[in-house]
Design a protein around this motif. Structure first.
Motif, PDB file in Angstrom:
ATOM      1  N   MET A   1      29.507  29.254  43.918  1.00 52.79           N
ATOM      2  CA  MET A   1      29.074  27.862  44.039  1.00 52.79           C
ATOM      3  C   MET A   1      28.425  27.617  45.410  1.00 52.79           C
ATOM      4  O   MET A   1      27.384  26.971  45.509  1.00 52.79           O
ATOM      5  N   LEU A   2      29.063  28.134  46.452  1.00 54.75           N
ATOM      6  CA  LEU A   2      28.512  27.970  47.798  1.00 54.75           C
ATOM      7  C   LEU A   2      27.184  28.707  47.937  1.00 54.75           C
ATOM      8  O   LEU A   2      26.235  28.200  48.554  1.00 54.75           O
ATOM      9  N   TYR A   3      27.103  29.903  47.362  1.00 55.34           N
ATOM     10  CA  TYR A   3      25.881  30.709  47.388  1.00 55.34           C
ATOM     11  C   TYR A   3      24.736  29.956  46.705  1.00 55.34           C
ATOM     12  O   TYR A   3      23.623  29.874  47.234  1.00 55.34           O
ATOM     13  N   ALA A   4      25.020  29.388  45.537  1.00 56.30           N
ATOM     14  CA  ALA A   4      23.996  28.641  44.806  1.00 56.30           C
ATOM     15  C   ALA A   4      23.546  27.420  45.592  1.00 56.30           C
ATOM     16  O   ALA A   4      22.393  27.003  45.483  1.00 56.30           O
TER      17      ALA A   4
ATOM     18  N   MET B   1      30.491  41.734  46.552  1.00 57.79           N
ATOM     19  CA  MET B   1      30.881  41.578  45.145  1.00 57.79           C
ATOM     20  C   MET B   1      29.881  42.278  44.222  1.00 57.79           C
ATOM     21  O   MET B   1      30.276  42.915  43.242  1.00 57.79           O
ATOM     22  N   ALA B   2      28.603  42.160  44.537  1.00 58.39           N
ATOM     23  CA  ALA B   2      27.583  42.815  43.714  1.00 58.39           C
ATOM     24  C   ALA B   2      27.750  44.331  43.755  1.00 58.39           C
ATOM     25  O   ALA B   2      27.606  45.008  42.725  1.00 58.39           O
TER      26      ALA B   2
ATOM     27  N   ARG C   1      25.219  22.317  34.774  1.00 59.25           N
ATOM     28  CA  ARG C   1      25.449  22.465  36.214  1.00 59.25           C
ATOM     29  C   ARG C   1      26.262  23.721  36.505  1.00 59.25           C
ATOM     30  O   ARG C   1      26.029  24.403  37.500  1.00 59.25           O
ATOM     31  N   TRP C   2      27.241  24.018  35.645  1.00 59.38           N
ATOM     32  CA  TRP C   2      27.996  25.270  35.800  1.00 59.38           C
ATOM     33  C   TRP C   2      27.045  26.460  35.699  1.00 59.38           C
ATOM     34  O   TRP C   2      27.080  27.378  36.508  1.00 59.38           O
ATOM     35  N   ARG C   3      26.209  26.445  34.679  1.00 59.42           N
ATOM     36  CA  ARG C   3      25.266  27.555  34.472  1.00 59.42           C
ATOM     37  C   ARG C   3      24.323  27.696  35.666  1.00 59.42           C
ATOM     38  O   ARG C   3      24.074  28.799  36.145  1.00 59.42           O
ATOM     39  N   GLN C   4      23.811  26.587  36.124  1.00 56.00           N
ATOM     40  CA  GLN C   4      22.885  26.596  37.262  1.00 56.00           C
ATOM     41  C   GLN C   4      23.580  27.131  38.513  1.00 56.00           C
ATOM     42  O   GLN C   4      22.988  27.889  39.286  1.00 56.00           O
ATOM     43  N   ALA C   5      24.829  26.764  38.711  1.00 55.04           N
ATOM     44  CA  ALA C   5      25.555  27.197  39.906  1.00 55.04           C
ATOM     45  C   ALA C   5      25.917  28.679  39.856  1.00 55.04           C
ATOM     46  O   ALA C   5      25.957  29.339  40.893  1.00 55.04           O
ATOM     47  N   LEU C   6      26.161  29.214  38.679  1.00 54.72           N
ATOM     48  CA  LEU C   6      26.571  30.616  38.561  1.00 54.72           C
ATOM     49  C   LEU C   6      25.391  31.579  38.441  1.00 54.72           C
ATOM     50  O   LEU C   6      25.525  32.770  38.724  1.00 54.72           O
TER      51      LEU C   6
ATOM     52  N   MET D   1      24.388  33.981  41.427  1.00 54.77           N
ATOM     53  CA  MET D   1      25.322  35.090  41.590  1.00 54.77           C
ATOM     54  C   MET D   1      25.054  36.165  40.532  1.00 54.77           C
ATOM     55  O   MET D   1      24.969  37.351  40.853  1.00 54.77           O
ATOM     56  N   ILE D   2      24.889  35.751  39.305  1.00 59.21           N
ATOM     57  CA  ILE D   2      24.624  36.709  38.230  1.00 59.21           C
ATOM     58  C   ILE D   2      23.319  37.449  38.501  1.00 59.21           C
ATOM     59  O   ILE D   2      23.249  38.669  38.337  1.00 59.21           O
TER      60      ILE D   2
END
Length: 105
Positions: free
Chosen positions: A31-34, A47-48, A89-94, A97-98
């Motif tokens: 979330m912070l990364y996004a 993590m990656a 918003r969940w999808r956009q935030a994750l 990272m993905i």
């Protein structure tokens, strides 16, 4: 783990207490990364790498779509503050990272 047959074997030796904490930290970092936090770039790289083909817990990039669906389903079932309009918003935030995980794979 039921979202795809490849999932269950990946968690065969998982210590669930550690996994729960790692997932909590990972989602917070995502979330912070996004949101553009510079402080999370090192965490995302680490993590990656863990989830890359060279890491200790490799995840095939095709499996992330199942992971995100499972996560959103779980949030919807368990969080009393969840509302369907929050799903995008969940999808956009994750997604950042993905994307980083897939790129590092």
């Amino acid at each position: 783990m039921v979202s795809h047959p490849a999932m269950r074997p990946m968690f065969a030796r998982t210590h669930w207490g550690h996994q729960r904490r790692a997932l909590r930290r990972g989602i917070t970092a995502a979330m912070l990364y996004a949101g553009g936090s510079e402080l999370t770039h090192g965490t995302m790289r680490t993590m990656a790498e863990v989830h890359s083909r060279r890491g200790r817990a490799p995840v095939d990039p095709e499996l992330y779509q199942f992971w995100i669906e499972s996560l959103i389903t779980t949030v919807a079932e368990c969080d009393p503050r969840y509302a369907p309009e929050l799903e995008p918003r969940w999808r956009q935030a994750l997604q950042p990272m993905i994307d980083a995980f897939i790129e590092a794979y």
